[in-house]
Design a protein around this motif. Structure first.
Motif, PDB file in Angstrom:
ATOM      1  N   GLN A  39       0.812  -1.216   0.000  1.00  0.00           N
ATOM      2  CA  GLN A  39       0.000   0.000   0.000  1.00  0.00           C
ATOM      3  C   GLN A  39       0.849   1.272   0.000  1.00  0.00           C
ATOM      4  O   GLN A  39       0.308   2.377  -0.072  1.00  0.00           O
ATOM      5  CB  GLN A  39      -0.929  -0.006   1.212  1.00  0.00           C
ATOM      6  CG  GLN A  39      -1.945  -1.112   1.150  1.00  0.00           C
ATOM      7  CD  GLN A  39      -2.812  -1.138   2.391  1.00  0.00           C
ATOM      8  OE1 GLN A  39      -3.168  -0.096   2.914  1.00  0.00           O
ATOM      9  NE2 GLN A  39      -3.136  -2.324   2.863  1.00  0.00           N
ATOM     10  N   GLY A  40       2.177   1.124   0.123  1.00  0.00           N
ATOM     11  CA  GLY A  40       3.057   2.282   0.112  1.00  0.00           C
ATOM     12  C   GLY A  40       2.917   3.156   1.338  1.00  0.00           C
ATOM     13  O   GLY A  40       2.946   4.384   1.239  1.00  0.00           O
ATOM     14  N   SER A  63       1.587   6.519  -3.901  1.00  0.00           N
ATOM     15  CA  SER A  63       0.688   5.637  -3.156  1.00  0.00           C
ATOM     16  C   SER A  63      -0.638   6.363  -2.934  1.00  0.00           C
ATOM     17  O   SER A  63      -0.707   7.594  -3.034  1.00  0.00           O
ATOM     18  CB  SER A  63       1.307   5.263  -1.804  1.00  0.00           C
ATOM     19  OG  SER A  63       1.300   6.394  -0.938  1.00  0.00           O
TER      20      SER A  63
END
Length: 137
Positions: A39-40, A63
């Motif tokens: 998900q960064g 993201s």
């Protein structure tokens, strides 16, 4: 379908500064940072009664949280509801015509299974569904 509010997600530019604020000003105990590479983000959680607050710092500008910060700045990002069976919940929502960001669950912070409902469907609020691993609370 919804069991309880699992957490509220706050997008922040500096995870440690945000955690320090809540620890020093509100006396909460913030957990250790956890990176969710898919998900960064890096995330930290703290409890408020039965619910939690999740602080989210992007690890990359592209993201979803990075884009959110670039567009809106820091602040409330999403509400997460706990569900007993995320696969069934997603199927039920999809079958009823609800637009999902995630049609299949992904692994989230704390080993949860999670998925997002598109904010268009939830009156502008990004909504996350969370299934706790092995019934953990």
């Amino acid at each position: 379908m919804l069991e309880k509010i699992e957490h509220l997600g706050y997008a922040v530019e500096n995870l440690e500064a945000a955690a320090r604020f809540y620890e020093e000003r509100f006396g909460v105990e913030v957990g250790e940072p956890e990176e969710v590479a898919e998900q960064g983000i890096r995330a930290m959680m703290f409890r408020v009664g039965e619910s939690k607050i999740e602080l989210l710092e992007p690890t990359r500008e592209d993201s979803p949280v990075g884009k959110f910060l670039g567009k809106r700045g820091p602040g409330f990002h999403h509400v997460a509801f706990e569900v007993e069976d995320i696969t069934s919940a997603l199927r039920e929502l999809k079958d009823s015509g609800v637009e999902l960001i995630d049609e299949e669950p992904r692994v989230g912070a704390g080993g949860t299974r999670m998925a997002f409902v598109h904010p268009r469907e939830a009156f502008g609020v990004l909504t996350e569904l969370v299934e706790r691993p092995n019934g953990k609370r």
